[in-house]
Design a protein around this motif. Sequence first.
Motif, PDB file in Angstrom:
ATOM      1  N   ALA A   1       0.016   4.771   1.459  1.00  0.00           N
ATOM      2  CA  ALA A   1      -1.088   5.401   2.170  1.00  0.00           C
ATOM      3  C   ALA A   1      -0.490   6.890   2.342  1.00  0.00           C
ATOM      4  CB  ALA A   1      -1.443   4.805   3.337  1.00  0.00           C
TER       5      ALA A   1
ATOM      6  N   ASN B   1      -4.526   7.165  -2.328  1.00  0.00           N
ATOM      7  CA  ASN B   1      -3.742   6.208  -1.920  1.00  0.00           C
ATOM      8  C   ASN B   1      -3.667   5.084  -2.776  1.00  0.00           C
ATOM      9  OD1 ASN B   1      -3.472   7.520   0.609  1.00  0.00           O
ATOM     10  ND2 ASN B   1      -5.462   6.410   1.322  1.00  0.00           N
TER      11      ASN B   1
ATOM     12  N   GLU C   1       0.697  -1.201  -0.177  1.00  0.00           N
ATOM     13  CA  GLU C   1       0.050   0.017  -0.048  1.00  0.00           C
ATOM     14  C   GLU C   1       0.957   1.256   0.063  1.00  0.00           C
ATOM     15  OE1 GLU C   1      -1.166   1.101   4.561  1.00  0.00           O
ATOM     16  OE2 GLU C   1      -2.191  -0.472   3.792  1.00  0.00           O
TER      17      GLU C   1
ATOM     18  N   ALA D   1      -6.436   6.166   5.753  1.00  0.00           N
ATOM     19  CA  ALA D   1      -5.672   5.084   4.893  1.00  0.00           C
ATOM     20  C   ALA D   1      -6.407   3.750   4.593  1.00  0.00           C
ATOM     21  CB  ALA D   1      -4.677   4.707   6.210  1.00  0.00           C
TER      22      ALA D   1
END
Length: 243
Positions: free
Chosen positions: A48, A72, A46, A53
């Motif tokens: 973020a 994101n 990920e 998030a």
Amino acid sequence: MKKTLAVLTVGFTLLMGANSTNAVPLYDGVSEPNETLDQQGWQYLEDAVKSPAPTATPTSEGTLLDTGNRKNKAGYFKVSPVLLDRSSGYAISFSVKISSETHTNDNRAGFSLIVMSDSVAGETQPYGLELGFWKNGVWAQNVGFTQGEKVTFNVQKTMNNYVLYVKDNQYQLFINGSTFPILQGELRQYTGFTPPAGYSNPYETSNLIFLGDNTVYAKANVTIKSVSASPVGNVNLSNTSGN
């Protein structure tokens, strides 16, 4: 677009037979206890950069992936243990529910599937396909990352069962047991993509499967129930469509 029923029916029958007898499960989201994809061998990444998030939660329906803010990115990567040989043919089966999706760029989607075939000798990079999922349809990502062939229908809040079938340089996408593909076309070599520093290029990775949000122009809330891969052979897609 006209379709040849006999060829499609044969192709679909063989494909479903392969899925039922030769399918290799890559993710089972309704196993006990409930697990996310990374708990079953997938790599979760990920980026973020803005609140909220991304979150990935195991549920009774599968992995609930919420990418939070459209800035994101988050998703799951796996190199398939099944050789994704486009010369002999293969199928990727997956069940996904799109609960919500928004985008600020019509060439991007909050949830995408990337499938890259096994490399063939002499290729600069493998052929594959990226599919973008919106609330009202599915579309293929062109080389250059613009919207290609598409189909419009309401996929929101319904768990749909998809089968992506690949043979040679062609693909077909089936949904919920249909004997006709909802989408079909040619595979691509996605050249011109530069990954962020420290990351490998997914479009240059043979046998790669990705599920998630790979853009800063969209976000989604989706549930991934299952994924499997199957080798499939002896089907010719060359006469499955015509004007």
